[in-house]
Scaffold this active site. Structure first.
Site, short mmCIF file in Angstrom:
data_model
loop_
_atom_site.label_atom_id
_atom_site.label_comp_id
_atom_site.label_asym_id
_atom_site.label_seq_id
_atom_site.Cartn_x
_atom_site.Cartn_y
_atom_site.Cartn_z
N HIS A 1 0.54 -0.96 -0.15
CA HIS A 1 0.06 0.14 -0.30
C HIS A 1 0.70 1.18 0.32
O HIS A 1 2.32 0.79 0.89
CB HIS A 1 -0.94 0.08 1.41
CG HIS A 1 -2.02 -0.85 1.13
ND1 HIS A 1 -2.74 -1.19 0.29
CD2 HIS A 1 -1.82 -2.05 1.79
CE1 HIS A 1 -4.01 -2.24 0.67
NE2 HIS A 1 -3.33 -2.71 1.78
N CYS B 1 -0.42 1.56 -4.78
CA CYS B 1 -0.89 2.93 -5.38
C CYS B 1 -1.05 5.01 -5.01
O CYS B 1 0.32 4.46 -4.47
CB CYS B 1 -2.49 3.15 -4.46
SG CYS B 1 -3.13 1.76 -4.99
#
Length: 804
Positions: free
Chosen positions: A393, A442
């Site tokens: 992440h 991301c």
């Protein structure tokens, strides 16, 4: 042949024989009664029940299982044949007689020899087969009247006895020939009498060294391999010496020292001897590292010479290549990911083929990520290629990228994450030749993180490459196919990484490949940022640096984090021998496997299981002591990775070794049962294996940084928690050194004072999930949990060309 045991015949023959015994009228039950006439083959009701239950297994055979029980207790072929005749099993008797007992098999071939004139010669040929075996030796095509025994002996070799010899082994009308053996005479001892090549003049006459060890020039962390081959009668023995000092445990014809250091630099020789003769191999020099440095400091002259050498070579070169790969999967407060494990493993294998020193780590918390980066920086120096890969992440605010550790709270800010631009600044201070960042995460904005950290101005180095898996304010996807699926980015990158092209060209090609793929077009696009002015490629060759001390320290720092415990054999009081072995899946994940090597004949079942592990690392008790790697949760290793063991029995996977605060210890529990007892017995041994792999680096400990001055740079590395006294002792005096070392010009890191508990604001940028996403059968996992309908993302690996 009467003494030939059942265990010596092939598995194919045993399986065929077992199949013949799998019948009710004249089969394994009747055979069990017949063999019971001898007490050692009298089996309990429990064992007979186990035998019966084999029929329930897909490939089970009660007859084959009974033969295994007989073999374990030393049953001979002659006794088995007698019992088969007693129960009148004509098919099995015919098969055993014709295809096993009457077949001749040579188990020891004669060997070619080079011996001195007048020395004794023994050629041996041993075979198994029918009871009456006859031997006949030939010299060329001529039969030797005195050669009718397994051993052909010449007490004093003469020129007339030079030539090729072969042995015929026969029984009745069946026969088989051995391999040819060539006997040649030597006119001298075969070793140089020059005292410079051996410790003592050679006095051997019946012993010949056929392969001399060779000089080696290696880098620290490599494996030293020396080999000395010899021929003699009786067979030769070996003893290795280092700097004319005996090496007590080195008594084989080859010498192997893993993870060498400067302490292993020197001269090596091997003493070869038998009952009658002695000979010394050549003395060989082993050099460790790039060579001596006239001064301990990295002076301007050395730098100028290195840069001149690089220019003369035309293409760019690296002084070394180092990579840190981090894959975060098992998040505590966020969606768990699948792809990072397979991605890190894939990239590790590729980079190692390009001569990178790779540190691969899974599931790091905040402190461990900071410590890992600090240790990574210790491996960088002038001219080194540094590569940092992160899969997990992440988010990006105002041009600043942040990597999220597994313990980041639900509402995280940049204080809970690792700041990519800060890492870049620290890498630049190391004066590296190339800085590559591959960020598979991301880049959505974090609306709850309004802080804008301001990095210090970056130096103009023209050596920076950023490869983002996706563009600004977008997600990076992974495919929910299975536990071994690569992410989208790695699926394309692995096809291009080995090409000898400039790094930016490689990434441009990856971007084009992703753009041509229908399932990624419009959803995920690679973004490349670079100021690389030279044609630097990941395939560039490595040229030794000008300063030995910097290279030695860097190689030691990497080597100590990749040392596995040595395999060992455990002897239990009951007579069972267990081999304990170790294999690395990642730098912080290790597999321990056990194998039963030796079992007394009166013990019918036994297994070695592991328990009571040291606190810190993670061991899934439900998946420990499994019969296959897959059952033990190891999806990436194969049995071939665990050589020299061919059939390890139980596997246990230990992860999060970076959290090990003291030496790793565990208990080996041996469960076994005697044939005449129903109860299972237990023996235990407590084992300590030190601190394996990355646990030596103590990544759980905070790192303190100092201002970057030339006097403090090398001392910061030597004071690192991972540097043991034994390694420091191997380095030259560094008191007045001023070697480039770890980044040390940043403010001290402190663990954030804010609580990691959830606060009123939930900081999951763009992570609101639509009902369609939640209701989909197999939604694609996204590395920042964005909202997306499953029907918009039809990811299937079958859509990829050459997909896995």
């Amino acid at each position: 042949m009467e003494d030939m045991r059942l265990e010596t015949i092939s598995e194919a023959a045993l399986s065929r024989l077992g199949y013949m015994l799998d019948n009710a009228e004249c089969g394994w039950k009747q055979l069990a009664k017949a063999v019971a006439e001898q007490p050692q083959f009298c089996y309990s009701d429990r064992e007979m029940t186990d035998c019966s239950l084999k029929v329930l297994s897909p490939h089970g055979s009660p007859g084959r299982y009974l033969l295994a029980l007989l073999a374990d207790r030393g049953c001979t072929l002659a006794f088995l044949l007698q019992c088969l005749k007693k129960i009148e099993h004509r098919e099995a008797v015919g098969f055993l007689t014709t295809n096993v007992m009457e077949q001749i098999d040579i188990i020891q071939q004669p060997q070619s020899q080079r011996i001195a004139e007048g020395s004794p010669v023994v050629l041996s040929c041993k075979a198994v087969g029918p009871v009456e075996l006859q031997y006949q030796w030939f010299k060329g095509k001529d039969e030797m009247p005195e050669g009718n025994s397994p051993d052909l002996v010449f007490n004093h070799a003469s020129p007339a006895q030079q030539g090729h010899y072969i042995c015929r082994v026969s029984s009745g009308d069946k026969y088989i020939f051995s391999n040819w053996a060539h006997v040649r005479l030597l006119r001298s001892g075969g070793a140089s009498a020059d005292s410079s090549s051996s410790y003592f003049p050679s006095t051997a006459s019946g012993l010949t060294i056929t392969q001399q060890p060779r000089p080696q020039a290696l880098m620290e962390g490599d494996t030293l391999c020396l080999e000395c081959a010899a021929q003699a009668n009786p067979p030769p023995q070996f003893q290795w010496y280092f700097n004319k000092e005996l090496m007590p445990k080195c008594i084989r014809n080859f010498l192997k020292i893993p993870c060498i250091t400067t302490a292993d630099r020197g001269t090596y020789a091997c003493r070869v001897y038998n009952l009658y003769h002695e000979m010394w191999s050549d003395q060989v020099q082993v050099n460790i590292g790039p060579g001596s440095c006239s001064e301990s400091s990295w002076d301007k002259t050395a730098v100028a010479n290195l840069e001149a050498n690089l220019k003369q070579m035309g293409d760019c070169c690296a002084t070394d290549k180092v990579a840190l790969l981090i894959g975060n999967m098992n998040y505590l407060h966020h969606r768990q990911l699948r792809a990072p494990m397979a991605d890190v493993h894939e990239l590790t294998n590729l980079l190692r083929q390009l001569d990178f020193k790779v540190v691969s780590l899974l599931d790091l918390n905040w402190q461990e990520m900071h410590s890992a980066v600090t240790e990574f920086l210790l491996l960088l120096d002038r001219g080194v290629y540094g590569l940092l890969y992160f899969a997990g992440h992440g988010y990006e605010n105002y041009g600043n990228s942040f990597m999220v550790p597994i313990d980041a709270p639900a509402s995280y800010t940049f204080k809970h994450c690792l700041w990519v631009q800060e890492v870049l600044q620290r890498m630049q201070e190391r004066q590296t030749g190339l800085n590559v960042f591959l960020l598979d995460m991301c880049r959505k904005r974090n609306p709850n993180d309004e802080g804008i950290p301001q990095p210090d101005p970056l130096r103009v180095t023209a050596n920076i490459v950023f490869g983002y898996a996706t563009c600004v304010d977008a997600e990076a996807f992974e495919v929910n196919k299975d536990d071994l699926s690569n992410g989208i980015f790695m699926s394309f990158l692995k096809k291009r990484l080995m090409e000898p092209e400039k790094v930016t060209v490689i990434l441009d090609k990856v971007a084009e490949d992703m753009g041509r793929c229908e399932i990624t077009r419009g959803r995920q696009a690679l973004e490349l940022r670079s100021n690389l002015s030279e044609r630097r490629a990941l395939t560039d060759k490595i040229q030794a640096p000008a300063c030995q001390i910097a290279a030695s320290t860097r190689n030691l720092q990497w080597a100590i984090a990749h040392v596995l415990p040595e395999s060992r054999c455990l002897r239990f009081n009951c007579g069972v021998t267990v081999q304990l072995g170790f294999a690395a899946e990642f730098s912080n994940i290790m597999i321990i496997y056990t194998q039963i090597l030796e079992t007394p004949t009166d013990i019918v079942t036994c297994s070695a299981q592991l328990s009571d592990f040291t606190e810190g690392p993670e061991v899934d008790l439900k998946r420990s002591n499994q019969e296959s790697l897959l059952e033990a949760d190891s999806f990436l290793l194969t049995i071939d990775d665990l050589l020299p063991l061919k059939q390890p029995q139980l596997f246990t996977r230990i992860s999060a070794l970076q959290r090990l605060k003291k030496e790793l210890s565990f208990t080996v529990c041996l469960h076994y049962k005697y044939g005449n007892l129903d109860e299972e017995l237990l023996e235990e041994k407590k084992i300590t294996v030190g601190k394996p792999l990355v646990s030596k680096l103590n990544l759980h400990e905070p790192r303190l940084f100092h201002s970057s001055t030339s006097d403090q740079q090398m001392s910061s590395l030597l004071d690192s928690s991972s540097f043991s006294e034994s390694f420091r002792a191997n380095l030259p005096d560094l008191k007045h050194s001023s070697i480039g070392s770890a980044s040390t010009s940043l403010p001290n890191y402190r663990v954030p004072m804010e609580s990691f508990a959830c606060s009123g604001l939930k900081n999951e940028p763009e992570e609101t999930l639509s009902p369609e996403f939640l209701e989909s059968e197999e939604p694609p996992a996204i590395k920042s949990l964005p909202s997306a309908a499953s029907e918009e993302l039809p990811f299937k690996f079958s859509n990829f060309q050459n997909s896995i």
